[in-house]
Design a protein around this motif. Sequence first.
Motif, PDB file in Angstrom:
ATOM      1  N   GLU A   1       0.809  -1.225   0.000  1.00  7.51           N
ATOM      2  CA  GLU A   1       0.000   0.000   0.000  1.00  7.51           C
ATOM      3  C   GLU A   1       0.841   1.273   0.000  1.00  7.51           C
ATOM      4  O   GLU A   1       0.306   2.375  -0.074  1.00  7.51           O
ATOM      5  CB  GLU A   1      -0.919   0.015   1.233  1.00  7.51           C
ATOM      6  CG  GLU A   1      -2.080  -0.964   1.170  1.00  7.51           C
ATOM      7  CD  GLU A   1      -3.243  -0.435   0.338  1.00  7.51           C
ATOM      8  OE1 GLU A   1      -3.079   0.597  -0.338  1.00  7.51           O
ATOM      9  OE2 GLU A   1      -4.313  -1.056   0.376  1.00  7.51           O
ATOM     10  N   ASP A   2       2.157   1.139   0.052  1.00  3.74           N
ATOM     11  CA  ASP A   2       3.040   2.280   0.316  1.00  3.74           C
ATOM     12  C   ASP A   2       2.907   3.425  -0.677  1.00  3.74           C
ATOM     13  O   ASP A   2       3.031   4.596  -0.296  1.00  3.74           O
ATOM     14  CB  ASP A   2       4.493   1.808   0.347  1.00  3.74           C
ATOM     15  CG  ASP A   2       4.769   0.807   1.457  1.00  3.74           C
ATOM     16  OD1 ASP A   2       4.090  -0.245   1.483  1.00  3.74           O
ATOM     17  OD2 ASP A   2       5.641   1.074   2.293  1.00  3.74           O
ATOM     18  N   LEU A   3       2.672   3.136  -1.946  1.00  3.25           N
ATOM     19  CA  LEU A   3       2.697   4.178  -2.978  1.00  3.25           C
ATOM     20  C   LEU A   3       1.303   4.603  -3.439  1.00  3.25           C
ATOM     21  O   LEU A   3       1.156   5.278  -4.453  1.00  3.25           O
ATOM     22  CB  LEU A   3       3.523   3.704  -4.176  1.00  3.25           C
ATOM     23  CG  LEU A   3       4.972   3.280  -3.846  1.00  3.25           C
ATOM     24  CD1 LEU A   3       5.714   2.894  -5.111  1.00  3.25           C
ATOM     25  CD2 LEU A   3       5.704   4.383  -3.098  1.00  3.25           C
ATOM     26  N   ARG A   4       0.283   4.247  -2.659  1.00  2.00           N
ATOM     27  CA  ARG A   4      -1.077   4.619  -3.020  1.00  2.00           C
ATOM     28  C   ARG A   4      -1.233   6.140  -3.141  1.00  2.00           C
ATOM     29  O   ARG A   4      -1.883   6.644  -4.072  1.00  2.00           O
ATOM     30  CB  ARG A   4      -2.077   4.071  -1.991  1.00  2.00           C
ATOM     31  CG  ARG A   4      -3.527   4.465  -2.308  1.00  2.00           C
ATOM     32  CD  ARG A   4      -4.506   3.881  -1.307  1.00  2.00           C
ATOM     33  NE  ARG A   4      -4.602   2.434  -1.434  1.00  2.00           N
ATOM     34  CZ  ARG A   4      -5.365   1.819  -2.322  1.00  2.00           C
ATOM     35  NH1 ARG A   4      -6.105   2.526  -3.173  1.00  2.00           N
ATOM     36  NH2 ARG A   4      -5.413   0.503  -2.377  1.00  2.00           N
ATOM     37  N   GLY A   5      -0.665   6.883  -2.201  1.00  2.00           N
ATOM     38  CA  GLY A   5      -0.799   8.343  -2.217  1.00  2.00           C
ATOM     39  C   GLY A   5      -0.264   8.964  -3.493  1.00  2.00           C
ATOM     40  O   GLY A   5      -0.847   9.921  -4.018  1.00  2.00           O
ATOM     41  N   MET A   6       0.841   8.438  -3.993  1.00  2.00           N
ATOM     42  CA  MET A   6       1.423   8.966  -5.226  1.00  2.00           C
ATOM     43  C   MET A   6       0.481   8.757  -6.402  1.00  2.00           C
ATOM     44  O   MET A   6       0.294   9.651  -7.235  1.00  2.00           O
ATOM     45  CB  MET A   6       2.769   8.281  -5.492  1.00  2.00           C
ATOM     46  CG  MET A   6       3.583   8.926  -6.578  1.00  2.00           C
ATOM     47  SD  MET A   6       5.140   8.042  -6.905  1.00  2.00           S
ATOM     48  CE  MET A   6       5.876   8.073  -5.277  1.00  2.00           C
ATOM     49  N   ALA A   7      -0.130   7.575  -6.456  1.00  2.00           N
ATOM     50  CA  ALA A   7      -1.064   7.282  -7.546  1.00  2.00           C
ATOM     51  C   ALA A   7      -2.304   8.160  -7.457  1.00  2.00           C
ATOM     52  O   ALA A   7      -2.758   8.730  -8.457  1.00  2.00           O
ATOM     53  CB  ALA A   7      -1.449   5.809  -7.508  1.00  2.00           C
ATOM     54  N   GLU A   8      -2.863   8.278  -6.262  1.00  2.00           N
ATOM     55  CA  GLU A   8      -4.091   9.050  -6.091  1.00  2.00           C
ATOM     56  C   GLU A   8      -3.863  10.524  -6.367  1.00  2.00           C
ATOM     57  O   GLU A   8      -4.753  11.217  -6.872  1.00  2.00           O
ATOM     58  CB  GLU A   8      -4.636   8.822  -4.689  1.00  2.00           C
ATOM     59  CG  GLU A   8      -5.157   7.395  -4.492  1.00  2.00           C
ATOM     60  CD  GLU A   8      -5.686   7.138  -3.099  1.00  2.00           C
ATOM     61  OE1 GLU A   8      -5.403   7.974  -2.199  1.00  2.00           O
ATOM     62  OE2 GLU A   8      -6.370   6.113  -2.897  1.00  2.00           O
ATOM     63  N   HIS A   9      -2.659  11.028  -6.063  1.00  2.00           N
ATOM     64  CA  HIS A   9      -2.324  12.422  -6.373  1.00  2.00           C
ATOM     65  C   HIS A   9      -2.372  12.681  -7.870  1.00  2.00           C
ATOM     66  O   HIS A   9      -2.722  13.778  -8.320  1.00  2.00           O
ATOM     67  CB  HIS A   9      -0.937  12.761  -5.830  1.00  2.00           C
ATOM     68  CG  HIS A   9      -0.513  14.179  -6.077  1.00  2.00           C
ATOM     69  ND1 HIS A   9       0.231  14.536  -7.188  1.00  2.00           N
ATOM     70  CD2 HIS A   9      -0.745  15.326  -5.385  1.00  2.00           C
ATOM     71  CE1 HIS A   9       0.451  15.833  -7.162  1.00  2.00           C
ATOM     72  NE2 HIS A   9      -0.128  16.342  -6.084  1.00  2.00           N
ATOM     73  N   GLU A  10      -2.050  11.656  -8.659  1.00  2.00           N
ATOM     74  CA  GLU A  10      -2.059  11.775 -10.122  1.00  2.00           C
ATOM     75  C   GLU A  10      -3.404  11.388 -10.723  1.00  2.00           C
ATOM     76  O   GLU A  10      -3.570  11.406 -11.942  1.00  2.00           O
ATOM     77  CB  GLU A  10      -0.958  10.893 -10.720  1.00  2.00           C
ATOM     78  CG  GLU A  10       0.460  11.283 -10.305  1.00  2.00           C
ATOM     79  CD  GLU A  10       0.907  12.590 -10.916  1.00  2.00           C
ATOM     80  OE1 GLU A  10       0.405  12.928 -12.000  1.00  2.00           O
ATOM     81  OE2 GLU A  10       1.768  13.263 -10.321  1.00  2.00           O
ATOM     82  N   GLY A  11      -4.351  10.971  -9.868  1.00  2.00           N
ATOM     83  CA  GLY A  11      -5.653  10.557 -10.371  1.00  2.00           C
ATOM     84  C   GLY A  11      -5.642   9.220 -11.082  1.00  2.00           C
ATOM     85  O   GLY A  11      -6.453   8.971 -11.982  1.00  2.00           O
ATOM     86  N   ILE A  12      -4.732   8.346 -10.675  1.00  2.00           N
ATOM     87  CA  ILE A  12      -4.583   7.034 -11.313  1.00  2.00           C
ATOM     88  C   ILE A  12      -5.096   5.946 -10.365  1.00  2.00           C
ATOM     89  O   ILE A  12      -4.811   5.975  -9.160  1.00  2.00           O
ATOM     90  CB  ILE A  12      -3.105   6.766 -11.659  1.00  2.00           C
ATOM     91  CG1 ILE A  12      -2.581   7.842 -12.621  1.00  2.00           C
ATOM     92  CG2 ILE A  12      -2.935   5.383 -12.281  1.00  2.00           C
ATOM     93  CD1 ILE A  12      -1.074   7.803 -12.821  1.00  2.00           C
TER      94      ILE A  12
END
Length: 286
Positions: free
Chosen positions: A128-139
Amino acid sequence: MKNKPSYILKVSCPGRVGIVAAIGNFMADRGCFIKELHQFDDLDSGRFFSTIEFVFEGERTFSVEQLKAAFEVTALRFEMDWEIHDTTERAKVLIMVSKYDHCLRDLLYRRATGELHIDITAIVSNHEDLRGMAEHEGIDYIHLPVTKETKPEQEARLLEIVESTGTELVVLARYMQVLSDSLSKQLAGRCINIHHSFLPGFKGAKPYYQAYDRGVKLIGATAHYVTGDLDEGPIIEQMVDRVNHSHDALRLTQIGRDMEAQALARAVKYHVSHRVFLNGLRTVVF
């Protein structure tokens, strides 16, 4: 013709006299202006490889589909494997990650700047570590935790995601799981991995620390197509850098991560630009 959309004809076939002339005449007869042409004859395998980027000169009176249908005659004559791609279309790419973020960050940046002409269909991870990065990009971020027991189920789920999203390329951006032989075969030629490559090679955990302990003088990174043989698929891009006794393990890791990101981005760019051919265990990259 600067602002006209361009197309790429990608061809491989047995090498013989007259291939380039036949393609050139076909293009000329239909008012296609060739912007760029690359070709290579592999004398060992006896195969010819070429990419031709072209635009339509003047007003076009036929569709691209009609052009493809007409080219079939030439293709059959020379036993060609061929494709025609519209360069304005974005490739659909699915990215797989674990906990390391450097390759993902780099791909997202190059996508944002337009250097990588891709649409990211999803980011899939076993953490789950990189979820924030994806959600910031709308992915979309899809968590598929993997254990020995759940691996077949999660790989089946991954294939469902690839199919449902129309994904054309899967990128393992430091995804720290080994794909099964079955999955590797199903993704053959459309899955790219990145890993460290040292002389000598260091496998397992903390490779840069192993390299430091052995006093290496060169470190590097290799981007390649995934096969059932771990880290031995056809190589698309490699980078190396010279290091010395003053570089500690942390510095080696930093240099290595930078090369991993660059080599992976270049490999993805070559693939989605239709510049890579599989040639047995090797590749031809224009």
